[in-house]
Write a protein that holds these residues in place. Structure first.
Motif, PDB file in Angstrom:
ATOM      1  N   UNK A 210       0.809  -1.211   0.000  1.00 59.13           N
ATOM      2  CA  UNK A 210       0.000   0.000   0.000  1.00 59.13           C
ATOM      3  C   UNK A 210       0.844   1.263   0.000  1.00 59.13           C
ATOM      4  N   UNK A 211       2.139   1.149   0.299  1.00 60.92           N
ATOM      5  CA  UNK A 211       3.014   2.328   0.360  1.00 60.92           C
ATOM      6  C   UNK A 211       3.016   3.133  -0.942  1.00 60.92           C
ATOM      7  N   UNK A 216       1.536   7.848  -3.808  1.00 62.43           N
ATOM      8  CA  UNK A 216       1.050   8.419  -5.056  1.00 62.43           C
ATOM      9  C   UNK A 216      -0.118   9.356  -4.851  1.00 62.43           C
ATOM     10  N   UNK A 217      -1.007   9.004  -3.920  1.00 62.83           N
ATOM     11  CA  UNK A 217      -2.152   9.872  -3.624  1.00 62.83           C
ATOM     12  C   UNK A 217      -1.677  11.175  -2.991  1.00 62.83           C
ATOM     13  N   UNK A 218      -0.761  11.061  -2.030  1.00 65.40           N
ATOM     14  CA  UNK A 218      -0.260  12.247  -1.324  1.00 65.40           C
ATOM     15  C   UNK A 218       0.484  13.187  -2.279  1.00 65.40           C
ATOM     16  N   UNK A 219       1.292  12.614  -3.186  1.00 64.67           N
ATOM     17  CA  UNK A 219       2.127  13.430  -4.071  1.00 64.67           C
ATOM     18  C   UNK A 219       1.500  13.688  -5.437  1.00 64.67           C
ATOM     19  N   UNK A 223       1.408   7.259 -11.327  1.00 64.62           N
ATOM     20  CA  UNK A 223       2.279   6.135 -11.669  1.00 64.62           C
ATOM     21  C   UNK A 223       2.535   5.268 -10.438  1.00 64.62           C
ATOM     22  N   UNK A 224       2.784   5.904  -9.297  1.00 63.82           N
ATOM     23  CA  UNK A 224       2.975   5.167  -8.047  1.00 63.82           C
ATOM     24  C   UNK A 224       1.725   4.364  -7.702  1.00 63.82           C
ATOM     25  N   UNK A 225       0.569   4.999  -7.851  1.00 64.14           N
ATOM     26  CA  UNK A 225      -0.698   4.347  -7.518  1.00 64.14           C
ATOM     27  C   UNK A 225      -0.896   3.100  -8.384  1.00 64.14           C
ATOM     28  N   UNK A 226      -0.635   3.227  -9.677  1.00 69.16           N
ATOM     29  CA  UNK A 226      -0.804   2.091 -10.599  1.00 69.16           C
ATOM     30  C   UNK A 226       0.150   0.963 -10.235  1.00 69.16           C
ATOM     31  N   UNK A 227       1.392   1.291  -9.873  1.00 68.38           N
ATOM     32  CA  UNK A 227       2.372   0.253  -9.520  1.00 68.38           C
ATOM     33  C   UNK A 227       1.920  -0.542  -8.292  1.00 68.38           C
TER      34      UNK A 227
END
Length: 257
Positions: A210-211, A216-219, A223-227
């Motif tokens: 979940x990290x 990704x949501x915070x920043x 791309x982070x969210x999808x990964x």
């Protein structure tokens, strides 16, 4: 005819393993070679300075995710199946409605609310999310254990008793084997749901897959969210297909019986 059946059975078992092997391979690639997909994630976030989450290795996050889900599943299975067995015995039948309601209560509270209530008592870290997963995953296991044991034909139990079996032997050698496919289906549902739910642990300091999603949501980095979401989805598909491999022989055995 018998030869064709003997050939078909191994082929069918081999095909069952195809899906977990495929999903497992994709999961392995996602955790060890995520950086190879940088052009794709750059297309998702063309203006981002960095598109590959690198605050922790994905295989480390996967291990932490599996640890949390595994501990919660182990405790939930032991407690849920034991409770289902106890209340389907004559001495514990009075508590059957209570156990059903308590198991349902766990899913009436959203996991986020459970975390918010657990953190002041248990502190930040892994323990709050384990507690949340236990409460959230209890209902399918308890419900399916009750359904599986209650669906065992009374004539079969009577026949077992007539053969001289004790109640414990009847439970062990007759009821549980017959109820196993239904119970395993409940465990499958519980574990699969909790693989996704465990991502919320990142909000209370329990590092896992979940990290990347929370980061990704915070920043504002999709791309982070999808990964993170892709890796969790592949993990859930791998585990779910492994449960199917376990369930199919049980179904075939009961059908043959």
């Amino acid at each position: 005819m018998s030869n064709s059946l003997s050939i078909a059975q191994p082929r069918k078992r081999a095909l069952l393993w195809l899906w977990p092997l495929m999903w497992g391979t994709l999961l392995l690639l996602s955790v060890v070679a995520m950086s190879a997909a940088e052009p794709l994630f750059r297309w998702i976030e063309p203006d981002a300075r960095q598109v590959i989450y690198d605050r922790a290795d994905f295989y480390v996050l996967l291990g932490r995710h599996l640890l949390v889900v595994g501990i919660a599943a182990l405790v939930t299975v032991v407690v849920g199946v034991s409770a289902g067995i106890v209340v389907t015995r004559e001495r514990g039948s009075d508590f059957l409605p209570l156990v059903g309601q308590l198991a349902s209560l766990g899913q009436t509270f959203p996991p986020v609310a459970v975390l918010a209530l657990a953190v002041p008592v248990l502190g930040f870290g892994t323990l709050p999310i384990i507690v949340a997963l236990m409460l959230y995953g209890m209902l399918p296991i308890v419900r399916n254990t009750l359904a599986g044991l209650q669906e065992v034909d009374i004539d079969i139990k009577t026949a077992a008793h007539a053969m001289g079996m004790t109640p414990t032997q009847t439970l062990r050698y007759v009821e549980l084997p017959l109820a196993a496919p239904v119970i395993l289906a409940g465990i499958r549902t519980s574990v699969t749901i909790n693989i996704a739910t465990a991502a919320l642990g990142a909000t209370v300091g329990a590092s896992n897959l979940g990290d990347p999603i929370i980061s990704g949501i915070v920043n504002g980095n999709m791309a982070y969210v999808v990964q993170g979401a892709l890796t969790i989805a592949l993990l859930a598909l791998t585990v779910d297909s492994l449960f199917e491999v376990l369930q199919q022989p049980l179904r075939s055995r009961l059908s043959a019986a």
